[in-house]
Design a protein around this motif. Structure first.
Motif, PDB file in Angstrom:
ATOM      1  N   GLN A 105      33.598  51.108  -5.370  1.00  0.00           N
ATOM      2  CA  GLN A 105      33.220  51.902  -4.196  1.00  0.00           C
ATOM      3  C   GLN A 105      32.831  53.315  -4.620  1.00  0.00           C
ATOM      4  O   GLN A 105      31.846  53.873  -4.122  1.00  0.00           O
ATOM      5  CB  GLN A 105      34.374  51.972  -3.194  1.00  0.00           C
ATOM      6  N   GLU A 106      33.606  53.879  -5.535  1.00  0.00           N
ATOM      7  CA  GLU A 106      33.309  55.229  -6.018  1.00  0.00           C
ATOM      8  C   GLU A 106      31.995  55.255  -6.796  1.00  0.00           C
ATOM      9  O   GLU A 106      31.191  56.177  -6.640  1.00  0.00           O
ATOM     10  CB  GLU A 106      34.457  55.749  -6.891  1.00  0.00           C
ATOM     11  N   PHE A 107      31.778  54.253  -7.633  1.00  0.00           N
ATOM     12  CA  PHE A 107      30.504  54.168  -8.363  1.00  0.00           C
ATOM     13  C   PHE A 107      29.341  54.063  -7.385  1.00  0.00           C
ATOM     14  O   PHE A 107      28.284  54.666  -7.587  1.00  0.00           O
ATOM     15  CB  PHE A 107      30.488  52.958  -9.301  1.00  0.00           C
ATOM     16  N   ASN A 108      29.541  53.295  -6.331  1.00  0.00           N
ATOM     17  CA  ASN A 108      28.494  53.126  -5.328  1.00  0.00           C
ATOM     18  C   ASN A 108      28.188  54.455  -4.636  1.00  0.00           C
ATOM     19  O   ASN A 108      27.024  54.797  -4.419  1.00  0.00           O
ATOM     20  CB  ASN A 108      28.905  52.060  -4.313  1.00  0.00           C
ATOM     21  N   ARG A 109      29.218  55.203  -4.312  1.00  0.00           N
ATOM     22  CA  ARG A 109      29.011  56.525  -3.693  1.00  0.00           C
ATOM     23  C   ARG A 109      28.239  57.446  -4.628  1.00  0.00           C
ATOM     24  O   ARG A 109      27.345  58.183  -4.202  1.00  0.00           O
ATOM     25  CB  ARG A 109      30.351  57.158  -3.324  1.00  0.00           C
ATOM     26  N   GLU A 110      28.600  57.418  -5.900  1.00  0.00           N
ATOM     27  CA  GLU A 110      27.910  58.270  -6.870  1.00  0.00           C
ATOM     28  C   GLU A 110      26.446  57.867  -7.024  1.00  0.00           C
ATOM     29  O   GLU A 110      25.567  58.728  -7.124  1.00  0.00           O
ATOM     30  CB  GLU A 110      28.620  58.223  -8.224  1.00  0.00           C
ATOM     31  N   SER A 111      26.175  56.577  -7.027  1.00  0.00           N
ATOM     32  CA  SER A 111      24.776  56.145  -7.147  1.00  0.00           C
ATOM     33  C   SER A 111      23.996  56.505  -5.890  1.00  0.00           C
ATOM     34  O   SER A 111      22.811  56.847  -5.964  1.00  0.00           O
ATOM     35  CB  SER A 111      24.676  54.650  -7.459  1.00  0.00           C
ATOM     36  N   ASN A 112      24.647  56.464  -4.726  1.00  0.00           N
ATOM     37  CA  ASN A 112      24.000  56.918  -3.490  1.00  0.00           C
ATOM     38  C   ASN A 112      23.633  58.394  -3.590  1.00  0.00           C
ATOM     39  O   ASN A 112      22.530  58.801  -3.217  1.00  0.00           O
ATOM     40  CB  ASN A 112      24.916  56.716  -2.281  1.00  0.00           C
ATOM     41  N   THR A 113      24.559  59.184  -4.092  1.00  0.00           N
ATOM     42  CA  THR A 113      24.311  60.616  -4.249  1.00  0.00           C
ATOM     43  C   THR A 113      23.162  60.857  -5.219  1.00  0.00           C
ATOM     44  O   THR A 113      22.267  61.663  -4.955  1.00  0.00           O
ATOM     45  CB  THR A 113      25.579  61.332  -4.748  1.00  0.00           C
ATOM     46  N   LEU A 114      23.187  60.142  -6.327  1.00  0.00           N
ATOM     47  CA  LEU A 114      22.122  60.270  -7.317  1.00  0.00           C
ATOM     48  C   LEU A 114      20.766  59.939  -6.703  1.00  0.00           C
ATOM     49  O   LEU A 114      19.792  60.678  -6.877  1.00  0.00           O
ATOM     50  CB  LEU A 114      22.408  59.348  -8.506  1.00  0.00           C
ATOM     51  N   ALA A 115      20.707  58.843  -5.967  1.00  0.00           N
ATOM     52  CA  ALA A 115      19.441  58.420  -5.360  1.00  0.00           C
ATOM     53  C   ALA A 115      18.963  59.417  -4.309  1.00  0.00           C
ATOM     54  O   ALA A 115      17.773  59.725  -4.232  1.00  0.00           O
ATOM     55  CB  ALA A 115      19.590  57.035  -4.738  1.00  0.00           C
TER      56      ALA A 115
END
Length: 54
Positions: free
Chosen positions: A14-24
């Motif tokens: 979930q945390e990785f997903n949030r970080e990838s959302n932020t990156l995108a």
């Protein structure tokens, strides 16, 4: 034991997903945005595998 490990891994995904959302969302480079989208797909695939641990 597997349940606790699975929950921890699921939380990490979930945390990785949030970080990838932020990156995108913050990227102005289309290559980075595309990489972030691919990363989200891989994270989701890992998350599906982690569901089997729980």
């Amino acid at each position: 034991k597997g349940g606790a490990c699975g929950r921890r891994l699921d939380f990490m995904m979930q945390e990785f997903n949030r970080e990838s959302n932020t990156l995108a969302s913050k990227s102005i480079n289309s290559g980075i945005t595309n990489a972030a989208v691919e990363l989200k797909v891989l994270i989701e695939q890992m998350r599906e595998q982690i569901q089997n641990i729980e």
